[in-house]
Design a protein around this motif. Structure first.
Motif, PDB file in Angstrom:
ATOM      1  N   MET A  41      45.886  41.577  31.417  1.00  0.00           N
ATOM      2  CA  MET A  41      45.108  41.549  32.965  1.00  0.00           C
ATOM      3  C   MET A  41      43.998  42.290  32.888  1.00  0.00           C
ATOM      4  SD  MET A  41      48.786  41.644  35.106  1.00  0.00           S
ATOM      5  CE  MET A  41      48.064  41.659  36.818  1.00  0.00           C
ATOM      6  N   CYS A 155      47.580  40.608  47.675  1.00  0.00           N
ATOM      7  CA  CYS A 155      46.916  40.729  46.371  1.00  0.00           C
ATOM      8  C   CYS A 155      45.472  40.526  46.145  1.00  0.00           C
ATOM      9  CB  CYS A 155      47.594  39.426  45.319  1.00  0.00           C
ATOM     10  SG  CYS A 155      47.530  39.584  43.621  1.00  0.00           S
ATOM     11  N   ASN A 156      44.943  40.029  45.168  1.00  0.00           N
ATOM     12  CA  ASN A 156      43.425  39.548  45.174  1.00  0.00           C
ATOM     13  C   ASN A 156      43.423  38.346  44.948  1.00  0.00           C
ATOM     14  OD1 ASN A 156      40.824  39.148  43.151  1.00  0.00           O
ATOM     15  ND2 ASN A 156      40.478  40.533  44.892  1.00  0.00           N
ATOM     16  N   THR A 157      42.574  37.489  45.771  1.00  0.00           N
ATOM     17  CA  THR A 157      42.185  36.000  45.580  1.00  0.00           C
ATOM     18  C   THR A 157      40.779  35.842  45.727  1.00  0.00           C
ATOM     19  OG1 THR A 157      42.452  35.906  47.892  1.00  0.00           O
ATOM     20  CG2 THR A 157      44.404  35.495  46.667  1.00  0.00           C
ATOM     21  N   ALA A 161      39.522  37.045  41.118  1.00  0.00           N
ATOM     22  CA  ALA A 161      40.658  35.993  40.672  1.00  0.00           C
ATOM     23  C   ALA A 161      40.260  34.786  40.169  1.00  0.00           C
ATOM     24  CB  ALA A 161      41.471  36.243  41.865  1.00  0.00           C
ATOM     25  N   THR A 162      38.830  34.280  40.481  1.00  0.00           N
ATOM     26  CA  THR A 162      38.318  32.896  40.262  1.00  0.00           C
ATOM     27  C   THR A 162      37.138  33.199  39.377  1.00  0.00           C
ATOM     28  OG1 THR A 162      36.927  33.214  42.105  1.00  0.00           O
ATOM     29  CG2 THR A 162      39.156  32.222  42.440  1.00  0.00           C
ATOM     30  N   THR A 167      39.455  32.380  46.675  1.00  0.00           N
ATOM     31  CA  THR A 167      40.430  31.323  47.259  1.00  0.00           C
ATOM     32  C   THR A 167      40.476  31.716  48.734  1.00  0.00           C
ATOM     33  OG1 THR A 167      42.189  32.122  46.301  1.00  0.00           O
ATOM     34  CG2 THR A 167      41.120  30.258  45.410  1.00  0.00           C
ATOM     35  N   ALA A 234      47.727  31.222  45.614  1.00  0.00           N
ATOM     36  CA  ALA A 234      49.083  30.614  44.980  1.00  0.00           C
ATOM     37  C   ALA A 234      48.621  30.721  43.255  1.00  0.00           C
ATOM     38  CB  ALA A 234      48.945  29.267  45.364  1.00  0.00           C
ATOM     39  N   ASN A 245      53.301  32.734  44.408  1.00  0.00           N
ATOM     40  CA  ASN A 245      52.440  33.451  44.449  1.00  0.00           C
ATOM     41  C   ASN A 245      52.807  35.022  44.078  1.00  0.00           C
ATOM     42  OD1 ASN A 245      49.461  34.117  44.986  1.00  0.00           O
ATOM     43  ND2 ASN A 245      50.143  35.003  46.784  1.00  0.00           N
ATOM     44  N   LYS A 246      51.878  36.070  44.173  1.00  0.00           N
ATOM     45  CA  LYS A 246      52.028  37.325  43.806  1.00  0.00           C
ATOM     46  C   LYS A 246      53.367  37.901  44.335  1.00  0.00           C
ATOM     47  CE  LYS A 246      50.466  39.577  41.663  1.00  0.00           C
ATOM     48  NZ  LYS A 246      51.462  39.475  40.283  1.00  0.00           N
ATOM     49  N   PHE A 312      55.980  37.591  40.540  1.00  0.00           N
ATOM     50  CA  PHE A 312      55.637  36.510  41.311  1.00  0.00           C
ATOM     51  C   PHE A 312      56.995  36.263  42.075  1.00  0.00           C
ATOM     52  CE2 PHE A 312      52.608  36.110  37.799  1.00  0.00           C
ATOM     53  CZ  PHE A 312      51.381  35.784  38.516  1.00  0.00           C
TER      54      PHE A 312
HETATM   55  O1  MRU Z   1      49.236  38.830  38.713  1.00  0.00           O
HETATM   56  P1  MRU Z   1      47.882  38.320  39.013  1.00  0.00           P
HETATM   57  O2  MRU Z   1      47.006  39.512  39.575  1.00  0.00           O
HETATM   58  O3  MRU Z   1      47.243  37.246  38.247  1.00  0.00           O
HETATM   59  O4  MRU Z   1      48.201  37.473  40.479  1.00  0.00           O
HETATM   60  C1  MRU Z   1      47.243  36.942  41.131  1.00  0.00           C
HETATM   61  C2  MRU Z   1      47.705  36.007  42.239  1.00  0.00           C
HETATM   62  O5  MRU Z   1      49.120  36.187  42.508  1.00  0.00           O
HETATM   63  C3  MRU Z   1      46.866  35.279  43.245  1.00  0.00           C
HETATM   64  O6  MRU Z   1      47.160  35.532  44.352  1.00  0.00           O
HETATM   65  C4  MRU Z   1      46.812  34.199  42.715  1.00  0.00           C
HETATM   66  O7  MRU Z   1      46.435  34.023  41.285  1.00  0.00           O
HETATM   67  C5  MRU Z   1      45.743  33.337  43.460  1.00  0.00           C
HETATM   68  S1  MRU Z   1      44.171  34.026  42.998  1.00  0.00           S
HETATM   69  C6  MRU Z   1      42.993  32.875  43.481  1.00  0.00           C
END
Ligand code: MRU
Length: 345
Positions: A41, A155-157, A161-162, A167, A234, A245-246, A312
Motif C-alpha cells: 500500500m 476512507c480516501n478517494t 486514490a486515483t 472520485t 468503490a 468498498n473499504k 473491504f
Molecule cells: O485499501 P485501500 O486504501 O486501497 O481502499 C481504498 C478504498 O476502499 C477506496 O474507497 C476505493 O478504492 C475507491 S478510491 C477512488
C-alpha cells in the motif's frame, strides 16, 4: 504531482505510507517492485492501483529480454499474474492488466519493441483518462452538495486514490471549486487510517473545511441531523449495484438509510464488473492482523493477541441512492441502468 506516473523508464509513485508527515516519491525499477508497492500500500485506491499495474506491465515488457513475440508474451503473462495477485478486490487492477494483455495479444505488431512501445502508450492513456474521468464525475456529483451542508466521507478517494483529482473526494473538490461552502466529516477509517492520514491531508491542502471523526462517531452525527449526504468510493461494483468498498462502508450505508440520508457511491465505470451478478461473488481481501494490533508500528496490544482484518465489505445495492460515474448519476434499478452507463448509452 500525480500519484503514479512513468518517469525516466521507471514507475514513480507517491509513498502513501509516509503521509501526512512526509511527501516523498519512490522510483520503482522492476515489475516485482511495483507489485510489492501495491501489496504494501505504498500506492492504494482502486484507480491508482489500476494505473500502477498498467505502468508495471509496461515496465515488465521493457525488463523482458525476449527477442521473439512469443517470448515477450510469455514474460508478460507472468508479470500479469504477479500484478493481479497483489490485491484482489479492486477490479480496476485486473481491468487495466487485461486491457494491456489484450493489446499485446493483437496481431499486426512487427517486432517485440513495437509491443513494448504500444504498452507504454496504453498505460499512459489509462493514467491520463483517469484524471479526465474524475473531473467528469466530479462535475456530475457536485450538484448534490449545497451551501452549508455537512458531507460524510469514508476512507480516501481523493487525488491519492486515483492518478489525480479523485472520485468521492473529487465530487467534494468540484463542488468547492464551483464556489460552494460546506463541511466534511472524515471517518478516520481504521485500521490503516486513510481518512485521518490521507483525506484530511488532501482537504487541508485544498482549504476545504473538515473534521476527522472516529469511525464509531458516524451514527452519532447522523442521528443529530448534522449529516446531509454520504459520499464514498468503490473498489468493485457488481452488475446489480452491490458495491465493495473499504471496510466500514456497509455500516455507514445502513445508518444512512435508517436516518433518511442520501448515500452515493462514486466510481469510474472501470470499477463496474458486469461479469459478477451480485456482490456475493466479489473476492474480499484479508490483510495481516498486525495492521489491527500494531498500526504503523505502534502496538496497542501484545502481538500474540488474536485479530481479523477484512479490508473491504459489500454494501447491498438497496442502500444506494445512486452511483455517480463519468457518464452521469446511475439510479436504481441498477441491473438495468448500470450496463447503460458502462457502455456510455
Ligand atoms: O485499501 P485501500 O486504501 O486501497 O481502499 C481504498 C478504498 O476502499 C477506496 O474507497 C476505493 O478504492 C475507491 S478510491 C477512488
Amino acid at each position: 504531482m500525480r500519484t503514479v506516473e512513468w518517469y525516466n523508464g521507471q514507475v514513480r509513485m507517491i509513498d502513501q505510507k509516509r503521509l501526512p508527515f512526509a511527501l516523498e516519491q519512490v522510483d520503482l525499477p522492476t515489475v516485482e517492485a511495483v507489485a510489492e508497492a501495491i501489496r504494501d500500500m505504498t500506492v492504494r485506491g482502486a484507480p491508482a492501483i489500476g494505473a500502477a499495474a498498467a505502468f508495471g506491465l509496461a515496465l515488465a515488457s521493457q525488463q523482458s529480454r525476449a527477442a521473439t513475440m512469443d517470448g515477450l508474451r510469455h514474460d508478460l503473462q507472468q508479470a500479469a499474474q504477479l500484478l493481479k495477485a497483489a490485491r484482489p478486490t479492486a477490479v480496476n487492477l485486473a481491468w487495466a492488466v487485461d486491457q494491456l494483455m489484450a493489446l499485446a495479444a493483437k496481431n499486426g505488431f512487427g517486432s517485440p519493441d513495437q509491443v513494448r512501445a504500444a504498452l507504454l502508450t496504453a498505460a499512459q492513456k489509462i493514467a491520463d483518462d483517469d484524471v479526465a474521468i474524475n473531473q467528469r464525475l466530479g462535475a456530475h456529483g457536485a450538484a448534490l452538495i449545497q451551501d452549508g451542508d455537512t458531507v460524510l466521507h469514508h476512507c480516501n478517494t481523493g487525488a491519492l486514490a486515483t492518478v489525480d483529482y479523485g472520485t468521492a473526494l473529487g465530487v467534494i473538490r468540484a463542488a468547492f471549486e464551483a464556489g460552494k461552502r460546506f463541511h466534511v466529516l472524515l471517518d478516520e477509517t481504521r485500521p490503516r487510517l486513510q481518512g485521518a492520514r490521507l483525506s484530511a491531508w488532501e482537504l487541508h491542502n485544498l482549504g476545504i473545511s473538515y473534521d476527522i471523526i472516529p469511525d464509531t462517531a458516524a451514527g452519532y452525527y447522523m442521528l443529530k441531523g448534522e449529516v446531509k449526504l454520504v459520499l464514498v468510493g468503490a473498489d468493485r461494483i457488481a452488475a446489480n449495484g452491490d458495491t465493495a468498498n473499504k471496510i466500514g462502508t456497509y455500516q455507514i450505508a445502513v445508518l444512512a438509510k435508517e436516518n433518511g440520508i442520501p448515500f452515493y457511491s462514486v466510481a469510474p465505470t472501470s470499477t463496474v464488473d458486469l461479469s459478477l451478478a451480485t456482490g456475493a461473488q466479489i473476492p474480499i481481501e484479508e490483510r495481516a492482523k498486525d495492521e489491527v494490533l500494531t498500526p504503523y508500528g505502534h502496538a496497542i496490544t501484545p502481538a500474540h493477541f488474536h485479530a481479523r482484518n477484512p479490508a473491504f465489505d459489500v454494501t447491498p445495492h438497496r442502500y444506494l441512492s445512486g452511483i455517480i460515474t463519468e457518464n452521469g448519476i446511475v439510479r436504481p434499478p441498477f441491473a438495468v441502468n448500470l450496463p447503460k452507463a458502462v457502455h456510455g448509452s
